[in-house]
Motif scaffolding. Structure first.
Motif, mmCIF file in Angstrom:
data_model
loop_
_atom_site.group_PDB
_atom_site.id
_atom_site.type_symbol
_atom_site.label_atom_id
_atom_site.label_comp_id
_atom_site.label_asym_id
_atom_site.label_seq_id
_atom_site.Cartn_x
_atom_site.Cartn_y
_atom_site.Cartn_z
ATOM 1 N N GLY A 54 0.818 -1.214 0.000
ATOM 2 C CA GLY A 54 0.000 0.000 0.000
ATOM 3 C C GLY A 54 0.844 1.253 0.000
ATOM 4 N N GLY A 55 2.050 1.164 0.563
ATOM 5 C CA GLY A 55 2.913 2.342 0.600
ATOM 6 C C GLY A 55 3.968 2.290 1.684
ATOM 7 N N ALA A 56 3.607 1.762 2.864
ATOM 8 C CA ALA A 56 4.557 1.807 3.984
ATOM 9 C C ALA A 56 5.636 0.730 3.888
ATOM 10 C CB ALA A 56 3.804 1.685 5.301
ATOM 11 N N PHE A 58 5.694 -2.226 5.214
ATOM 12 C CA PHE A 58 5.878 -2.962 6.473
ATOM 13 C C PHE A 58 5.814 -4.472 6.186
ATOM 14 C CE2 PHE A 58 4.676 -4.558 10.665
ATOM 15 C CZ PHE A 58 5.483 -3.792 11.493
ATOM 16 N N LYS A 63 3.492 -8.287 10.460
ATOM 17 C CA LYS A 63 2.185 -7.709 10.824
ATOM 18 C C LYS A 63 1.215 -8.823 11.238
ATOM 19 C CE LYS A 63 0.234 -4.282 8.269
ATOM 20 N NZ LYS A 63 -0.675 -3.589 7.324
ATOM 21 N N PHE A 66 1.773 -10.164 14.670
ATOM 22 C CA PHE A 66 1.380 -9.276 15.777
ATOM 23 C C PHE A 66 -0.101 -9.420 16.135
ATOM 24 C CE2 PHE A 66 4.827 -5.914 14.598
ATOM 25 C CZ PHE A 66 5.754 -6.627 15.346
ATOM 26 N N GLU A 83 -7.877 2.993 -2.672
ATOM 27 C CA GLU A 83 -6.704 3.490 -3.403
ATOM 28 C C GLU A 83 -6.961 4.918 -3.894
ATOM 29 O OE1 GLU A 83 -3.864 1.461 -6.609
ATOM 30 O OE2 GLU A 83 -5.927 1.629 -7.275
ATOM 31 N N SER A 84 -6.422 5.895 -3.152
ATOM 32 C CA SER A 84 -6.716 7.296 -3.489
ATOM 33 C C SER A 84 -5.470 8.136 -3.676
ATOM 34 C CB SER A 84 -7.551 7.932 -2.381
ATOM 35 O OG SER A 84 -8.617 7.110 -2.019
ATOM 36 N N GLU A 85 -4.304 7.544 -3.501
ATOM 37 C CA GLU A 85 -3.057 8.300 -3.616
ATOM 38 C C GLU A 85 -2.900 8.792 -5.058
ATOM 39 O OE1 GLU A 85 -1.022 9.199 -1.327
ATOM 40 O OE2 GLU A 85 1.066 8.720 -1.753
ATOM 41 N N TYR A 168 -10.101 10.805 0.903
ATOM 42 C CA TYR A 168 -8.731 10.252 0.825
ATOM 43 C C TYR A 168 -8.300 9.694 2.181
ATOM 44 C CZ TYR A 168 -3.552 10.651 0.487
ATOM 45 O OH TYR A 168 -2.197 10.437 0.514
ATOM 46 N N GLU A 173 -5.411 3.441 7.646
ATOM 47 C CA GLU A 173 -6.077 2.230 8.129
ATOM 48 C C GLU A 173 -7.051 2.446 9.279
ATOM 49 O OE1 GLU A 173 -3.109 -0.608 9.283
ATOM 50 O OE2 GLU A 173 -2.268 0.689 10.822
ATOM 51 N N LYS A 190 -2.182 5.802 17.213
ATOM 52 C CA LYS A 190 -1.571 4.466 17.286
ATOM 53 C C LYS A 190 -0.322 4.574 18.171
ATOM 54 C CE LYS A 190 -1.373 3.776 12.643
ATOM 55 N NZ LYS A 190 -1.190 3.112 11.352
ATOM 56 N N PHE A 193 -2.251 -0.577 17.768
ATOM 57 C CA PHE A 193 -2.344 -0.864 16.340
ATOM 58 C C PHE A 193 -3.578 -1.746 16.090
ATOM 59 C CE2 PHE A 193 2.070 0.312 16.861
ATOM 60 C CZ PHE A 193 2.294 1.090 15.736
ATOM 61 N N PRO A 194 -4.103 -1.705 14.867
ATOM 62 C CA PRO A 194 -5.283 -2.532 14.570
ATOM 63 C C PRO A 194 -5.070 -4.014 14.885
ATOM 64 C CG PRO A 194 -4.885 -0.981 12.792
ATOM 65 C CD PRO A 194 -3.720 -0.863 13.730
ATOM 66 N N PRO A 401 -0.192 9.851 8.998
ATOM 67 C CA PRO A 401 0.837 10.249 8.023
ATOM 68 C C PRO A 401 0.390 11.282 6.986
ATOM 69 C CG PRO A 401 0.540 7.853 8.032
ATOM 70 C CD PRO A 401 -0.562 8.428 8.842
HETATM 71 P P1 NAD Z 1 2.686 2.908 8.971
HETATM 72 O O1 NAD Z 1 4.150 2.844 8.766
HETATM 73 O O2 NAD Z 1 2.170 3.689 10.130
HETATM 74 O O3 NAD Z 1 2.137 1.429 9.176
HETATM 75 C C1 NAD Z 1 2.378 0.372 8.310
HETATM 76 C C2 NAD Z 1 1.581 -0.821 8.760
HETATM 77 O O4 NAD Z 1 2.295 -1.542 9.756
HETATM 78 C C3 NAD Z 1 0.226 -0.513 9.395
HETATM 79 O O5 NAD Z 1 -0.697 -1.490 8.992
HETATM 80 C C4 NAD Z 1 0.482 -0.604 10.878
HETATM 81 O O6 NAD Z 1 -0.665 -0.964 11.619
HETATM 82 C C5 NAD Z 1 1.524 -1.697 10.929
HETATM 83 N N1 NAD Z 1 2.414 -1.565 12.086
HETATM 84 C C6 NAD Z 1 3.474 -0.716 12.198
HETATM 85 N N2 NAD Z 1 4.060 -0.878 13.407
HETATM 86 C C7 NAD Z 1 3.353 -1.847 14.059
HETATM 87 C C8 NAD Z 1 3.468 -2.455 15.338
HETATM 88 N N3 NAD Z 1 4.421 -2.121 16.186
HETATM 89 N N4 NAD Z 1 2.566 -3.408 15.671
HETATM 90 C C9 NAD Z 1 1.586 -3.765 14.805
HETATM 91 N N5 NAD Z 1 1.435 -3.226 13.566
HETATM 92 C C10 NAD Z 1 2.304 -2.285 13.217
HETATM 93 O O7 NAD Z 1 2.075 3.459 7.626
HETATM 94 P P2 NAD Z 1 0.607 3.515 7.016
HETATM 95 O O8 NAD Z 1 -0.181 4.600 7.663
HETATM 96 O O9 NAD Z 1 -0.025 2.158 6.990
HETATM 97 O O10 NAD Z 1 0.913 3.891 5.514
HETATM 98 C C11 NAD Z 1 1.536 5.109 5.130
HETATM 99 C C12 NAD Z 1 1.886 5.017 3.663
HETATM 100 O O11 NAD Z 1 0.712 4.816 2.918
HETATM 101 C C13 NAD Z 1 2.524 6.257 3.086
HETATM 102 O O12 NAD Z 1 3.903 6.102 3.128
HETATM 103 C C14 NAD Z 1 1.991 6.308 1.659
HETATM 104 O O13 NAD Z 1 2.999 5.919 0.760
HETATM 105 C C15 NAD Z 1 0.915 5.282 1.615
HETATM 106 N N6 NAD Z 1 -0.359 5.758 1.060
HETATM 107 C C16 NAD Z 1 -0.927 4.974 0.106
HETATM 108 C C17 NAD Z 1 -2.146 5.317 -0.450
HETATM 109 C C18 NAD Z 1 -2.751 4.453 -1.537
HETATM 110 O O14 NAD Z 1 -3.720 4.888 -2.167
HETATM 111 N N7 NAD Z 1 -2.212 3.273 -1.792
HETATM 112 C C19 NAD Z 1 -2.791 6.475 -0.013
HETATM 113 C C20 NAD Z 1 -2.176 7.263 0.956
HETATM 114 C C21 NAD Z 1 -0.959 6.896 1.497
#
Ligand code: NAD
Ligand code: SF4
Length: 441
Positions: A54-56, A58, A63, A66, A83-85, A168, A173, A190, A193-194, A401
């Motif tokens: 999705g972007g992060a 991770f 995940k 956890f 998907e809105s990015e 958006y 999440e 957070k 976390f979910p 974020p």
């Molecule tokens: P994030 O780094 O906060 O989290 C990533 C994932 O890991 C999440 O699901 C979070 O719950 C999980 N996670 C992280 N640490 C954890 C822990 N200690 N225990 C349990 N779970 C944990 O980032 P995010 O908010 O999920 O995503 C941000 C990114 O999304 C941006 O970098 C951007 O690139 C992207 N983004 C994508 C779209 C799209 O349309 N695809 C839209 C907006 C943003």
């Protein structure tokens, strides 16, 4: 030629229907997975090295590991299809053409995670796709792949599709979970976390569409084989949605070993820049990631080629590198005005801010106002420093974020293209009367 795992059958007529999908080997990975234990599946996902698409980025296996499992409390899988990015449209492609790939991935994932009720939360603007998904869900149910006692294993699973309302922020999440619960989509703080407290406070895994689709080939070929594709911690294949000033916009599956140069110029992918124009810059991971000028895009600061993968794109950190993000690859040619482009993004983030945090609510508005002023040739030199100051005060000081996502494009634009901002201040009459994009570069 990149290896294809997700899109290998996308060109086959009728692949969105169960009969054709099964003819191509569809649901054999699910049948294999349902004979494994949930722990064995989790080990395969961990071994694959799959990172969230999705972007992060991770690690998906981490995940999943956890996920809390309190006695008697239901757990859920929620697929983030909001998907809105800007610049990102690869999940749309997957859902439109390969709905059963997502459903098969959800079946395997739901079984592994112990989710008997799973959801797809889809952005409202994808108005025609829920019908495609629901038709595929019905087909899968009729064939015994969903519903009660799936394939005689005793495992039950229902999948529901929920349409978003067009915000958006509901792609974040926790905002998505709020929206799914029927509330306004405001992000939650957070932790928790979910995975511990998600949908209706139950343990929940939220994963992107592409991440869940990738579970199918991982089970099919094994996690170890999946991890052999790609390089370093960028394992497997990645979907890239390419747009902007390129000859062949579209969705491409790459194996993350190709260079950025090859991706932009080769006929297999973007096919170069129209009208022989020069490359000016690129945003390789959706609008939230830093823009990179051509010289740093084609090579790293050390003169190494830059590759289309998580590590290489980030090489040099935020000062010079960028991020793989969602894989929304936006190309800008020499005629594009960075100030105008940055202003457009600032307007977007201001409009989409949910308003909970002061730095984001107020800061995005101020950045948009100042950028509009500079773009129209009404700015002063101090405005550029003010803009820099505002973005710094947003970054890292917000609940979700979106604040960072609004700040980074502004920071990167000033860092790499300060001369264009200054040009606007020094040439107010040209800004108002000419196509300044062509005039000054
Ligand atoms: P994030 O780094 O906060 O989290 C990533 C994932 O890991 C999440 O699901 C979070 O719950 C999980 N996670 C992280 N640490 C954890 C822990 N200690 N225990 C349990 N779970 C944990 O980032 P995010 O908010 O999920 O995503 C941000 C990114 O999304 C941006 O970098 C951007 O690139 C992207 N983004 C994508 C779209 C799209 O349309 N695809 C839209 C907006 C943003
Ligand atoms: Fe809302 Fe912006 Fe705060 Fe995110 S950063 S919670 S979008 S105000």
């Amino acid at each position: 030629m990149s290896k294809k795992l997700l899109l290998k059958d996308a060109h086959i007529e009728g692949i969105r229907y169960l009969e054709t999908y099964r003819k191509q080997g569809g649901y054999t990975a699910a049948e294999k997975a349902l004979k494994m234990t949930p722990d064995e599946i989790l080990e395969e996902v961990k071994a694959s090295g799959l990172r969230g698409r999705g972007g992060a980025g991770f690690p998906t296996g981490m995940k999943w590991s956890f996920l809390a499992k309190p006695e008697g409390v239901p757990r859920h899988l929620v697929v983030n299809a909001d998907e809105s990015e800007p610049g990102t449209f690869k999940d749309r492609y997957l859902m439109e053409f390969l709905p059963h790939l997502l459903i098969e991935g959800m079946l395997i994932s739901s079984y592994c995670l112990g989710s008997n009720v799973s959801y797809i939360y889809i952005r409202g603007e994808y108005s025609w796709i829920p019908d495609i998904l629901e038709e595929a869900i019905e087909e899968a149910k009729a064939a015994g792949y969903l519903g009660k006692n799936i394939l005689g294993t005793g495992f039950d699973c229902e999948i529901y599709v929920q349409r978003g309302g067009g915000a958006y922020i509901c792609g974040e999440e926790t905002a998505l979970l709020e929206s799914l619960e029927g509330k306004r989509g405001n992000p939650r703080l957070k932790p928790p976390f979910p995975a511990v407290k998600g949908l209706w406070e139950r343990p929940t895994v939220v994963n992107n569409v592409e991440s869940i689709a990738a579970i199918v080939p991982i089970i099919d070929i094994t996690g170890a084989e999946y991890a052999k594709i790609g390089v370093g911690k960028s394992t497997g294949t990645k979907l890239i949605s390419a747009c902007g000033n390129i000859n062949k916009p579209g969705v491409y599956e790459i194996d993350m070993t190709i260079t950025v140069e090859e991706f932009i110029y080769s006929d297999e992918y973007c096919g170069g820049i129209p009208n022989g124009k020069k490359l000016k810059a690129c945003i390789p991971g959706g609008s939230s990631v830093p823009i990179v000028p051509a010289n740093l895009l084609l090579k790293t600061v050390n003169g190494e080629p830059r590759y289309m993968n998580y590590e290489s794109l980030a090489d040099g950190g935020f000062a010079t590198g960028t991020m793989m993000g969602s894989g929304g690859f936006i190309v800008l040619d020499e005629d594009q005005c960075i100030v105008e482009h940055t202003m457009t993004l600032a307007r977007f983030y201001h409009h989409e801010s949910c308003g909970q945090c002061t730095p984001c609510r107020e800061g995005t508005g101020w950045m948009h106002k100042i950028l509009k002023k500079i773009e129209k040739g009404e700015g002063k030199m101090e405005d550029i420093d003010l803009l820099w100051d505002i973005q710094r005060k947003i970054e890292g000081n917000t609940i979700c974020p979106l604040g960072d996502a609004a700040a980074w494009p502004v920071a990167a634009a000033i860092r790499h293209f300060r001369d264009e901002f200054e040009w606007h201040v020094k040439n107010p009459e040209l800004c108002q009367t000419q196509n300044y994009g062509l005039a000054h570069y």
